[in-house]
Structures are given as C-alpha cells and as structure tokens.
Design a protein around this motif. Structure first.
Motif, PDB file in Angstrom:
ATOM      1  N   HIS A  82      -1.474  33.497 -40.705  1.00 25.24           N
ATOM      2  CA  HIS A  82      -1.638  33.637 -39.284  1.00 25.24           C
ATOM      3  C   HIS A  82      -2.858  32.838 -38.571  1.00 25.24           C
ATOM      4  CE1 HIS A  82       0.702  36.834 -40.618  1.00 25.24           C
ATOM      5  NE2 HIS A  82       1.173  36.942 -39.285  1.00 25.24           N
ATOM      6  N   GLN A 114      -2.417  30.967 -35.311  1.00 27.77           N
ATOM      7  CA  GLN A 114      -2.152  31.797 -34.402  1.00 27.77           C
ATOM      8  C   GLN A 114      -3.548  32.235 -33.958  1.00 27.77           C
ATOM      9  OE1 GLN A 114       0.619  34.789 -35.292  1.00 27.77           O
ATOM     10  NE2 GLN A 114       0.265  35.929 -33.429  1.00 27.77           N
ATOM     11  N   ILE A 164      -2.534  41.869 -37.462  1.00 29.35           N
ATOM     12  CA  ILE A 164      -2.896  40.579 -36.441  1.00 29.35           C
ATOM     13  C   ILE A 164      -3.589  41.149 -35.357  1.00 29.35           C
ATOM     14  CG2 ILE A 164      -0.548  40.738 -35.132  1.00 29.35           C
ATOM     15  CD1 ILE A 164      -2.572  37.630 -36.221  1.00 29.35           C
TER      16      ILE A 164
END
Length: 751
Positions: free
Chosen positions: A215, A218, A271
């Motif tokens: 991630h 992101q 996240i």
C-alpha cells in the motif's frame, strides 16, 4: 557520460583481480550501471566486495550475483550494506552451505525492495543464519559437517514469501517448518519450496494485516493529496523487538513506521491506521516548532508532548474534521482510578488528559484534568504555538507530580497511543546525551553527472516447472546496439535475389492499404484544401483573421501492424546445413534483409534484434533496427556484422522483445522468432526447464495481445516446438529456401 565512463578503468579491473572469464565479460556493464547508483567511495567498496567474493574460492556464481544485485541494494538501503553483505557471505561460505551462496545473493534485491530499511535487512540476515543453524543435521545434539538441505530451497522462495508476508510473518512461517519436520529433511525441503499443503496453509495464516509494501503507493498519494508533501517510508518490524517495542518517528531518512498493521477489533482497518499515523506526523511537520530539550526534565517533556500532540491534532481536525473520528477510534480510554497505589501513574494521568483533550464527550471527573482541558481550549482560541504548550505542560507537572511518579513500577495499561510518533521532531539537544539518535543523515542525492547513458541490466523472472513458481529476478539481460559492418554486403545480397524481390513487390502492392483518408486543416500538407482556402479568403476580404490551416494531406487506412523480429544468434547458427554452401547465419541474413525490405515497402512499424546467452547472468540483447528507424545503410551495416555465439535462453529474450513491442500503438502486434534449435543454456542441465519457461513466456505475451510465431530451421523441431508455440510455428526443412519462405510467411500472417 563519455565512452570512457561506460567501461571499467584499468585500475578498477586491477582492483577486481578476478580471473573468471564470465565475470570479466560483464564487469564493464556492471561498473557502468553502478556508477549511476553509488558514490566513488561506494564504487570502491562494491569492487572490493566482488574481489573478496572471488577469492573465497566458491566459483563465479556468487561473484556474478553480487555484481548484479548490489548497486540497487545499496541505493535502497545505503552503501554501508555492501560491507554487511560481504561479511555475511564470507561467514556463510565458511560453513558447509556453500551451495546456498548464489540463491542468498540472488534474494538480496527482493529483500531490499520489500524491507526498505537497513535494520530490517539485518533482521533478515539473522533469520537466514538461524534457519541454516536450525536445519543443519546434528549428531547426538552436536553440529555435524553436513550442509542444510533446506537452506537453498528457502532462499529461492524468499522473494515470493516477502511479497506476501511481513518479516515477522516470515519468521513464524520458517519457525513452523523447522519445528514440524525436525527429522524429515525431504518433507522439510518440500515445505520450504511451498510444495506441501501445510506450507501453503501456514502462509495463508500468516498473511494477516495490511502490508506497507502493498500500500506504499496508495499512502504516498494520500500524503500528496491531503498534505501536499511526500516522504520516504522506512519500515521496521514489530516481531523482533520484544523488550522495547519500536515507536514511529520522523528523521532525515524519512518516516519510520511498522511494516504491517493488523485490523483493530473495533473495526479500524490497517490502511486507516497508517493514514492516522501519517496525518499526525504531517500535522507536526506543519505546525510544530522545536524546543531545547535540555531546559526540561523528562516528565516535563512528556507533558509538553501530550499538549503539543493535542494542539496539532486540533489544528488538523479544523482542516479535515473526519480525522477526529479516526483518532478517537485509535486512542485508548484509560479508566479513571485504575492505577494501583504505589505505582507510577504519570503515563496513566497523561493519557487520561490526552483523551480528554481529544474527546469532548469524555466522562472523566478529575478536577485537575477538567481544569487543564479548559486552559488548553482557552489557549487554542487564540494563536497558540508550541511555546504555549510548553507552558501548559510545565504547569500540569507542577500541579500533579507525586513521589510515586519516581517508582520503577510504571502503570502501562491503556496508555499506548500507537498512531503517535516519539516526538523527536520537536526537540533540539544542546548537549549530547542518550536521547540523541545519529540517524538523521539524508539520503544521498544522485548527481546529474552520475547518470549513465547505458541501459542497466534488466532482470526478468524465469518459470521453474519443478516448483510451478517463478524464480524472481533470475535472468539478467544486457542491451547493446549491434556493432556495424559493411552495408554494401546487404545490398549485394538483395541484388542476388532481385527476381524474388520483384515477385514480393507484386504481392506487397496487393497487401498495401488502398483506401486513403483525408486529413484536413493542416498548415502544411500535400495539396490545397479548396473549401477551407475559399473560406479563409472570404474572411480576409471581410477583415477577419483567416484560418491558416488551408492544406490537407492523406494517409492510408486499414492496416495497423507492429512487428518485432527476434533472431537467435547462438553458436549453432554458424553451422553449414547439408546440401548448402552457405551457413545458417548467411541464409538468415539474406532472409532478414528481404523481409526488412518488404516490411519497409508496406509501411509497417518493425524492429530487428538478436540474442544469445552465456548462463542466466549474461543474456545479450542486440538492437539491430528500432521501430523509429527506416531500412537504411546504418541498419544494413548492423545486420551485416551479425555473428553466431553462445546459447539460446529464449524465454527471457521473448519477454524483453515483448516489453518493447507492447508499447507500440498498433491493432496487431506480431513477434517473429527465427531460431535453429530448442532453448538451452550452459547452466541448465534439464532441457525441459527452458522449454517450459519459453512456453510460459508465449502465454504471457498472448495475455498482452502479442501474437508470437516461430520459424524454426531445425529438422527435428517437431519434437519440442509445438510444446512452446502450439500451432503457431513453421519448420523450414529446406533451409536454402529460407530467403523466399520468410517474407511469404510474414505476409500470410499479416493479411
């Protein structure tokens, strides 16, 4: 960078002092690439490290792997990692596990990309050593002189495992394999090769949480979009520090944060935990000013940090109100009066205060907490700064300190705010002390002079049919522009086949796109567009600025083809077939010349490249004609200089040709492979290995919309070519007819 910088200097070759011929062959390319990644000091350490590995007496494989992997590893982790790797490799070579050296060095690139920090990389090296020690056979509890049968298999699986697991998860996965089969090396090897059911089951079990590596992009976009900043992420593992749990922090290297976050029981996903941490750190970067730490006691600094954390979060919430809900979900709720008598309650009291400052609906009744929360909000109503928070912190400690705060028994329950950093950003130390960390060096910026014009070695995976897995970054492809010869030699070949060229010309005229499409409104074109010209003249007479785009041109419509011709330049191409007076290489030159002339006449985009290999460490990819070049004397000169040599590692070459072909704008993309035998290489004993890899490469290209077709000159090709290309192949039994058959096959394929 000049030509002299693209080869190793005599001094660098002398410093290498390695007698392996293949190492000498690739040394220029490796040094040229390393110059763009390393400082001069790093380059010296790099060459010195290669020399040390060469002198270990373990063959050329470790040296080649080191030369290929270390520039990128050092650029990722810092140049001090070079010496760390050399010392560990020497230590490993002194054990009976010399066969594990090549897969160990081959795993370094994947490990550096996945772990991204030197401390985590050192933990990985420690894990490798522990795995070796725990899987070596023992006699009566004493280490024997037998090697670990599982270590090479484990190291081959490491790139895949690190793409799926955190370092802590990898350690747990290894731990299970060691403990489950302590006396069964065969089943243990199957486990480390991911071939057993329990190996895959444990892998799935350990794949918990949100991996930073998955991630990172992101989160980088999150920083850019919300905060207008960017930062380097430096992960650390929570699995190895049992006594002192690491805390996120920011320094010159970047943002140090956990390599994995699990989902919280209250529903906050991993996240979002990363987002909460990054938002808090960026709030500090935006609004915190540093204070001199020497002016305050440790307890005073703790209180000031709580007020400053609350201040920057309040400012961030004004800008992004949704952050309050996220931070409240992650902030612990200490129970009032939970700390036992006689314990140090300083952390407990400060966490209660922190929660009350963040949560306006808290249910605390402590008058001291309520009074300082009210003072905080009064100060925040104005232009509050870090110095104001220092005053609040000092007042809080002066009012609440007790004798028990000095107790060694500290109450930690519900006091860890794990999305907050350690606040080193807000402190400056005048006198050196234990609090200072010497980890603030910035990453070395790459100078413009260090940029190399030579393409770096490109690493490709290779399919292992035995394990049914890819070997990541297994094959190194070195690209070069093919040397030039005499272009007139190609012209003579074309003159020899004038009659065939005339036949092809008639076919080409039929295949050429016949319909033309007008392209109007051109300032420059083939002819005048009368309608637009008349309109512009009327505008001019009327006093209006006329449109200057009064020309038009034409283009053919109906054919959109891009072709890549890949030539096998292995040593067998120098053979003269029975019944022929020319070698396969000479016949191939004639055939490719006619084909290139024919494609140029048709107007299709095409490229020509040759390849040969000398083990997986050295696959040479030679550019003869690029897509943007025309069929001219320069291209003919390269084609005239073609030579045969070495072996045929076909899968990697096809992947590389497909990489360039995939970027062409065309409705039909055709990869033609001209070869005279099956895939093979000197470092592969199992013939099926490279055949299966080439088959997988064909399947990969098909998924990208690239049509592959093989023209094979081997009369025995039917035994293997269908396994690779299915029915997309032709075997030329009469090789003398190759110059005639190759253009005909192309035209049939692109009708």
């Amino acid at each position: 960078m000049g030509p002299a910088d693209m080869t190793a200097t005599p001094e660098e070759r002398k410093a290498l002092d390695c007698g392996f011929a293949q190492v000498q062959d690739v040394f220029d390319d490796c040094v040229a690439y390393a110059r763009g990644k390393l400082t001069p000091e790093g380059l010296v350490a790099y060459i010195s490290g290669a020399r040390s590995l060469c002198r270990m007496g373990r063959g050329q494989e470790p040296v080649l792997a080191f030369l290929e992997e270390m520039p990128d590893v050092a650029a990722q982790l810092g140049e001090e990692v070079i010496q760390v790797v050399v010392e560990f490799t020497q230590k490993l070579s002194r054990t009976p596990n010399a066969k594990a050296l090549p897969p160990f060095l081959q795993s370094l690139g994947a490990a550096a990309r996945a772990l991204e920090s030197l401390p985590l990389f050192n933990e990985y090296l420690q894990l490798v050593w522990q795995t070796m020690e725990r899987t070596m056979p023992k006699v009566h509890g004493i280490d024997s002189m037998y090697n670990s049968p599982c270590l090479p298999e484990f190291l081959k699986s490491v790139p895949f495992l690190l793409s799926q697991l955190s370092l802590g998860g990898l350690r747990n996965w290894v731990d299970y394999g060691v403990k489950a089969y302590p006396n069964d090396p065969d089943r243990q090897c199957d486990y480390f090769l991911l071939q057993s059911a329990d190996s895959r089951a444990v892998l799935q079990r350990e794949r918990h949480g949100t991996l930073l590596a998955d991630h990172e992009r992101q989160l980088d976009l999150y920083l850019r979009g919300l905060w207008g900043t960017q930062a380097n992420f430096v992960p650390y593992s929570l699995a190895f520090d049992q006594l002192r749990k690491p805390v996120p922090y920011l320094d010159g290297l970047g943002i140090h944060l956990p390599d994995v976050y699990d989902d919280m029981p209250n529903g906050v996903c991993g996240i979002d935990r990363y987002r909460a941490l990054l938002a808090h750190l960026n709030a500090h970067q935006s609004w915190t000013t540093s204070l001199i730490a020497d002016n305050f006691s440790p307890f005073q600094r703790m209180a000031i940090e709580v007020f400053e954390d609350s201040r920057v979060e309040a400012l961030a919430i004004r800008q992004y109100p949704g952050l309050r809900r996220l931070w409240l979900a992650l902030h612990p709720i200490p129970k009032e009066g939970a700390c036992p008598q006689g314990w140090s309650a300083i952390r407990h009291r400060l966490t209660m205060l922190s929660r009350a400052l963040l949560d306006s609906t808290h249910d605390y009744t402590d008058p001291v907490v309520l009074r300082h929360v009210a003072r905080f909000h009064e100060v925040m109503a104005g232009e509050a700064g870090t110095n104001d928070m220092a005053q609040l912190g000092l007042a809080y400690i002066a009012e609440t300190r007790t004798q028990s705060d000095q107790s060694a028994k500290v109450w930690f329950a519900d006091t860890e705010v794990d999305y907050r950093d350690d606040n080193r950003l807000m402190w400056r130390f005048i006198e050196e002390g234990d609090e200072e960390m010497d980890e603030t060096r910035p990453r070395r910026a790459q100078s413009a002079e260090a940029t190399d014009t030579r393409l770096p070695p490109r690493l490709y995976p290779e399919w292992d049919y035995a394990t049914q897995l890819y070997r990541p970054d297994w094959v190194s492809i070195y690209e070069h522009l093919h040397p030039k010869g005499d272009a007139a030699e190609i012209d003579r070949l074309l003159e020899r086949h004038q009659a065939l060229a005339k036949q092809l010309k008639r076919v080409i005229d039929l295949l050429k796109p016949q319909q033309k499409v007008r392209i109007r409104y051109q300032e420059e074109g083939a002819e005048l567009d009368l309608d637009v010209a008349v309109r512009s003249l009327i505008d001019l007479k009327s006093g209006v600025t006329p449109d200057p785009r009064i020309n038009m041109s034409h283009k053919h419509d109906g054919r959109s083809v891009a072709v890549s011709l890949l030539l096998d330049l292995s040593a067998s191409l120098a053979d003269v077939p029975g019944g022929c007076t020319q070698s396969k290489l000479q016949l191939s030159q004639e055939a490719v010349s006619l084909l290139a002339w024919a494609i140029e006449q048709m107007g299709d985009k095409f490229s020509i490249a040759g390849f040969h290999s000398n083990t997986r460490h050295e696959v040479r990819y030679l550019h003869i004609k690029g897509y943007g070049e025309h069929w001219n004397d320069e291209v003919k000169a390269r084609l005239a200089a073609m030579e045969a040599g070495f072996s045929t590692r076909m899968g990697a070459a096809m992947r590389h040709a497909g990489h360039y072909l995939g970027h062409q704008q065309a409705d039909k993309k055709l990869l033609l492979i001209l070869t005279d035998g099956e895939p093979s290489d000197v470092d592969v004993k199992d013939a099926r290995m490279l055949i299966d890899d080439a088959r997988i490469a064909v399947r990969e290209l098909d998924q990208k919309g690239i049509y592959t077709y093989c023209i094979n000159l081997d009369p025995h090709a039917d035994e293997y070519v269908a396994d690779i290309f299915g029915n997309h192949y032709a075997v030329i039994d009469n090789i003398a007819r190759l110059p005639e058959r190759l253009p005909q096959l192309f035209m049939a394929l692109t009708k």
